[in-house]
Design a protein around this motif. Structure first.
Motif, PDB file in Angstrom:
ATOM      1  N   GLY A  34       0.828  -1.194   0.000  1.00 32.38           N
ATOM      2  CA  GLY A  34       0.000   0.000   0.000  1.00 32.38           C
ATOM      3  C   GLY A  34       0.864   1.246   0.000  1.00 32.38           C
ATOM      4  N   GLY A  35       0.665   2.084  -1.002  1.00 32.87           N
ATOM      5  CA  GLY A  35       1.487   3.285  -1.129  1.00 32.87           C
ATOM      6  C   GLY A  35       0.712   4.570  -1.000  1.00 32.87           C
ATOM      7  N   ASP A  85       7.102 -10.193  -5.485  1.00 38.77           N
ATOM      8  CA  ASP A  85       8.329  -9.441  -5.243  1.00 38.77           C
ATOM      9  C   ASP A  85       8.658  -9.321  -3.754  1.00 38.77           C
ATOM     10  OD1 ASP A  85       8.726  -9.101  -7.943  1.00 38.77           O
ATOM     11  OD2 ASP A  85       7.736  -7.152  -8.026  1.00 38.77           O
ATOM     12  N   PHE A  86       7.706  -9.694  -2.901  1.00 37.20           N
ATOM     13  CA  PHE A  86       7.972  -9.685  -1.457  1.00 37.20           C
ATOM     14  C   PHE A  86       8.873 -10.851  -1.030  1.00 37.20           C
ATOM     15  CE2 PHE A  86       3.755  -7.339  -0.713  1.00 37.20           C
ATOM     16  CZ  PHE A  86       4.386  -6.138  -0.395  1.00 37.20           C
ATOM     17  N   ALA A  87       9.186 -11.761  -1.917  1.00 35.84           N
ATOM     18  CA  ALA A  87       9.841 -13.017  -1.545  1.00 35.84           C
ATOM     19  C   ALA A  87      11.158 -12.830  -0.809  1.00 35.84           C
ATOM     20  CB  ALA A  87      10.054 -13.882  -2.793  1.00 35.84           C
ATOM     21  N   ASP A  88      11.920 -11.771  -1.108  1.00 35.33           N
ATOM     22  CA  ASP A  88      13.229 -11.590  -0.484  1.00 35.33           C
ATOM     23  C   ASP A  88      13.196 -10.617   0.692  1.00 35.33           C
ATOM     24  OD1 ASP A  88      12.827  -9.204  -1.796  1.00 35.33           O
ATOM     25  OD2 ASP A  88      14.869  -9.085  -2.614  1.00 35.33           O
ATOM     26  N   ARG A  89      11.999 -10.176   1.098  1.00 36.61           N
ATOM     27  CA  ARG A  89      11.906  -9.176   2.165  1.00 36.61           C
ATOM     28  C   ARG A  89      12.090  -9.815   3.543  1.00 36.61           C
ATOM     29  NH1 ARG A  89      12.923  -4.630  -0.412  1.00 36.61           N
ATOM     30  NH2 ARG A  89      13.882  -6.186  -1.790  1.00 36.61           N
ATOM     31  N   GLN A  90      12.810  -9.127   4.413  1.00 38.22           N
ATOM     32  CA  GLN A  90      12.976  -9.583   5.795  1.00 38.22           C
ATOM     33  C   GLN A  90      11.828  -9.121   6.689  1.00 38.22           C
ATOM     34  OE1 GLN A  90      16.805  -7.550   5.586  1.00 38.22           O
ATOM     35  NE2 GLN A  90      17.679  -9.330   6.637  1.00 38.22           N
ATOM     36  N   LEU A  91      11.215  -8.008   6.303  1.00 41.94           N
ATOM     37  CA  LEU A  91      10.079  -7.442   7.030  1.00 41.94           C
ATOM     38  C   LEU A  91       9.143  -6.819   6.005  1.00 41.94           C
ATOM     39  CD1 LEU A  91       8.501  -6.243   9.504  1.00 41.94           C
ATOM     40  CD2 LEU A  91      10.060  -4.275   9.347  1.00 41.94           C
ATOM     41  N   VAL A  92       7.841  -7.103   6.137  1.00 42.48           N
ATOM     42  CA  VAL A  92       6.838  -6.430   5.322  1.00 42.48           C
ATOM     43  C   VAL A  92       5.801  -5.814   6.250  1.00 42.48           C
ATOM     44  CG1 VAL A  92       5.030  -6.664   3.575  1.00 42.48           C
ATOM     45  CG2 VAL A  92       7.157  -7.959   3.340  1.00 42.48           C
ATOM     46  N   VAL A  93       5.483  -4.551   5.981  1.00 46.33           N
ATOM     47  CA  VAL A  93       4.459  -3.834   6.743  1.00 46.33           C
ATOM     48  C   VAL A  93       3.246  -3.643   5.838  1.00 46.33           C
ATOM     49  CG1 VAL A  93       3.877  -1.763   8.050  1.00 46.33           C
ATOM     50  CG2 VAL A  93       6.245  -2.615   8.045  1.00 46.33           C
ATOM     51  N   GLU A  94       2.121  -4.195   6.265  1.00 44.64           N
ATOM     52  CA  GLU A  94       0.863  -4.018   5.521  1.00 44.64           C
ATOM     53  C   GLU A  94       0.244  -2.683   5.905  1.00 44.64           C
ATOM     54  OE1 GLU A  94      -2.933  -3.246   6.263  1.00 44.64           O
ATOM     55  OE2 GLU A  94      -2.244  -4.766   7.701  1.00 44.64           O
ATOM     56  N   LYS A 131      -7.702  -6.558   5.038  1.00 49.20           N
ATOM     57  CA  LYS A 131      -6.490  -6.819   5.827  1.00 49.20           C
ATOM     58  C   LYS A 131      -6.134  -8.310   5.798  1.00 49.20           C
ATOM     59  CE  LYS A 131      -5.650  -2.777   8.098  1.00 49.20           C
ATOM     60  NZ  LYS A 131      -4.414  -1.993   7.927  1.00 49.20           N
ATOM     61  N   VAL A 132      -7.124  -9.152   6.052  1.00 43.11           N
ATOM     62  CA  VAL A 132      -6.866 -10.593   6.108  1.00 43.11           C
ATOM     63  C   VAL A 132      -6.367 -11.108   4.768  1.00 43.11           C
ATOM     64  CG1 VAL A 132      -7.940 -12.871   6.365  1.00 43.11           C
ATOM     65  CG2 VAL A 132      -8.450 -11.048   8.016  1.00 43.11           C
ATOM     66  N   THR A 133      -7.058 -10.738   3.695  1.00 45.72           N
ATOM     67  CA  THR A 133      -6.646 -11.174   2.363  1.00 45.72           C
ATOM     68  C   THR A 133      -5.233 -10.698   2.040  1.00 45.72           C
ATOM     69  OG1 THR A 133      -8.941 -11.140   1.585  1.00 45.72           O
ATOM     70  CG2 THR A 133      -7.213 -11.068  -0.084  1.00 45.72           C
ATOM     71  N   SER A 134      -4.942  -9.441   2.385  1.00 47.57           N
ATOM     72  CA  SER A 134      -3.625  -8.869   2.101  1.00 47.57           C
ATOM     73  C   SER A 134      -2.531  -9.562   2.895  1.00 47.57           C
ATOM     74  CB  SER A 134      -3.636  -7.368   2.422  1.00 47.57           C
ATOM     75  OG  SER A 134      -4.592  -6.687   1.642  1.00 47.57           O
ATOM     76  N   LEU A 135      -2.761  -9.761   4.184  1.00 42.99           N
ATOM     77  CA  LEU A 135      -1.745 -10.390   5.034  1.00 42.99           C
ATOM     78  C   LEU A 135      -1.480 -11.836   4.611  1.00 42.99           C
ATOM     79  CD1 LEU A 135      -2.898  -8.932   8.459  1.00 42.99           C
ATOM     80  CD2 LEU A 135      -0.723  -8.443   7.316  1.00 42.99           C
ATOM     81  N   ARG A 136      -2.532 -12.563   4.278  1.00 45.69           N
ATOM     82  CA  ARG A 136      -2.336 -13.941   3.807  1.00 45.69           C
ATOM     83  C   ARG A 136      -1.524 -13.951   2.508  1.00 45.69           C
ATOM     84  NH1 ARG A 136      -8.452 -16.382   4.483  1.00 45.69           N
ATOM     85  NH2 ARG A 136      -8.329 -17.029   6.677  1.00 45.69           N
ATOM     86  N   GLY A 137      -1.843 -13.018   1.610  1.00 46.87           N
ATOM     87  CA  GLY A 137      -1.126 -12.945   0.342  1.00 46.87           C
ATOM     88  C   GLY A 137       0.344 -12.644   0.513  1.00 46.87           C
ATOM     89  N   ILE A 138       0.651 -11.788   1.477  1.00 47.50           N
ATOM     90  CA  ILE A 138       2.065 -11.489   1.758  1.00 47.50           C
ATOM     91  C   ILE A 138       2.743 -12.702   2.380  1.00 47.50           C
ATOM     92  CG2 ILE A 138       3.664 -10.039   3.063  1.00 47.50           C
ATOM     93  CD1 ILE A 138       1.408  -7.902   3.114  1.00 47.50           C
ATOM     94  N   PHE A 180       4.286 -12.320  13.616  1.00 46.66           N
ATOM     95  CA  PHE A 180       3.379 -11.229  13.262  1.00 46.66           C
ATOM     96  C   PHE A 180       3.108 -10.344  14.472  1.00 46.66           C
ATOM     97  CE2 PHE A 180      -1.086  -9.727  13.104  1.00 46.66           C
ATOM     98  CZ  PHE A 180      -0.982  -8.875  12.011  1.00 46.66           C
ATOM     99  N   LEU A 181       2.988  -9.041  14.222  1.00 47.58           N
ATOM    100  CA  LEU A 181       2.602  -8.081  15.255  1.00 47.58           C
ATOM    101  C   LEU A 181       2.060  -6.829  14.588  1.00 47.58           C
ATOM    102  CD1 LEU A 181       5.759  -6.394  16.908  1.00 47.58           C
ATOM    103  CD2 LEU A 181       5.539  -7.041  14.513  1.00 47.58           C
ATOM    104  N   GLY A 182       1.614  -5.886  15.404  1.00 47.97           N
ATOM    105  CA  GLY A 182       1.167  -4.602  14.886  1.00 47.97           C
ATOM    106  C   GLY A 182       2.268  -3.567  15.004  1.00 47.97           C
ATOM    107  N   LEU A 183       2.475  -2.780  13.947  1.00 48.60           N
ATOM    108  CA  LEU A 183       3.342  -1.609  13.974  1.00 48.60           C
ATOM    109  C   LEU A 183       2.492  -0.425  13.541  1.00 48.60           C
ATOM    110  CD1 LEU A 183       6.783  -2.713  12.419  1.00 48.60           C
ATOM    111  CD2 LEU A 183       6.270  -2.192  14.822  1.00 48.60           C
TER     112      LEU A 183
END
Length: 294
Positions: free
Chosen positions: A22-23, A90-99, A108-115, A147-150
């Motif tokens: 999300g940008g 393209d998220f495959a090499d990420r160490q951390l992803v923030v939704e 949110k659920v669909t997005s987090l599962r997809g990541i 997983f956690l909230g930021l």
């Protein structure tokens, strides 16, 4: 996942490869926060037009950060560490992803599962939710311990606070790492256990809703109510101007969720529902409780 060599000047506690889903205003701000500190940042958007808009937001923020002396990197170097795509793979090499998608449970659920299905097993996933249950979201994932909230605050570059929201199954290692990330970003962590509205949204919305009721009841003008909080309680902005900045639609969504979980004290007043119905969403539409010239 092997840890890549960090960029020169990258704080040791900060992940090198960071993703943001999300940008929009918040997502671009989160991407910028990591970019300024030397991370390689990937933003994924829903379509090409949104991706281009996200790139422009982040690059504009990067230019401003250089002008204001927030970083000594040159713009070309900073932008070279930014990628914007429409592909979850393209998220495959990420160490951390923030939704950072809108506050809608199903989205949110669909997005987090997809990541999550694209990430390495030891990569971390965070949600920028401002009110939704971190435990509930974690229950929809295969690796809730990662997983956690930021919860970043708007506007991200100017805000010094990040709320670290721990779920019941968040690992101690991730909890400790998250505090380190916040410090490496030059901000302060407030650590809370998952509860409706966490700490910041629950308190902020409670004050804002009462301020709205006071306007509705004719107690005082929006400007005078805000001035009472700014001058009397040293708030940097009043609750109604803050609502305009956050977005009245966002505040309404949070209030409705807190109303359903915590009871009548969080029932959204009619004035808020009416303004949202008229499209008066605050700064982003030019009108909310105040007028915002374009």
């Amino acid at each position: 996942m092997s840890t890549p060599e960090p960029s020169p000047g990258l704080p040791a506690d900060l992940p090198h490869f960071v993703g943001v889903l999300g940008g929009g205003r918040m997502g671009a701000g989160i991407a910028h926060a990591f970019l300024v500190k030397g991370a390689d940042v990937l933003v994924v958007e829903r379509d090409d037009q949104s991706a281009e808009a996200a790139r422009e937001r982040v690059e504009s923020a990067a230019a401003k950060s250089i002008e204001r002396g927030m970083t000594d990197a040159n713009l070309d170097e900073m932008v070279s560490r930014l990628s914007v795509t429409v592909d979850y793979d393209d998220f495959a090499d990420r160490q951390l992803v923030v939704e950072a998608v809108p506050e809608d449970w199903d989205l949110k659920v669909t997005s987090l599962r997809g990541i999550e299905e694209r990430l390495a097993g030891d990569a971390y996933l965070a949600s920028n939710t401002s009110s939704l249950s971190v435990n509930g979201l974690a229950g929809e994932l295969k690796r809730p311990d990662n997983f956690l909230g930021l919860h970043f605050f708007n506007p991200v570059p100017a805000s010094t606070l990040i709320e670290v929201v721990l779920g019941e199954r968040t690992s101690p290692q991730l909890a400790a790492a998250a505090k380190g990330w916040v410090e490496a970003l030059g901000k302060t962590a407030v650590v809370v256990n998952d509860a409706p509205g966490f700490a910041s949204s629950r308190l902020g919305v409670a004050i804002a809703l009462e301020a709205m009721r006071m306007v509705e009841e004719g107690v005082a003008s929006a400007e005078d109510i805000d001035n009472a909080m700014v001058l009397g309680y040293k708030h940097p902005t009043g609750p109604l101007r803050t609502t305009d900045i956050v977005g009245l639609d966002v505040r309404l969504g949070i209030a409705e969720y807190l109303h359903s979980t915590l009871g009548e004290r969080f029932a959204p007043p009619q004035i808020l529902k009416d303004k949202v119905a008229r499209g008066e969403l605050g700064r982003k539409t030019g009108k909310g409780f105040f007028d915002w010239p374009g």
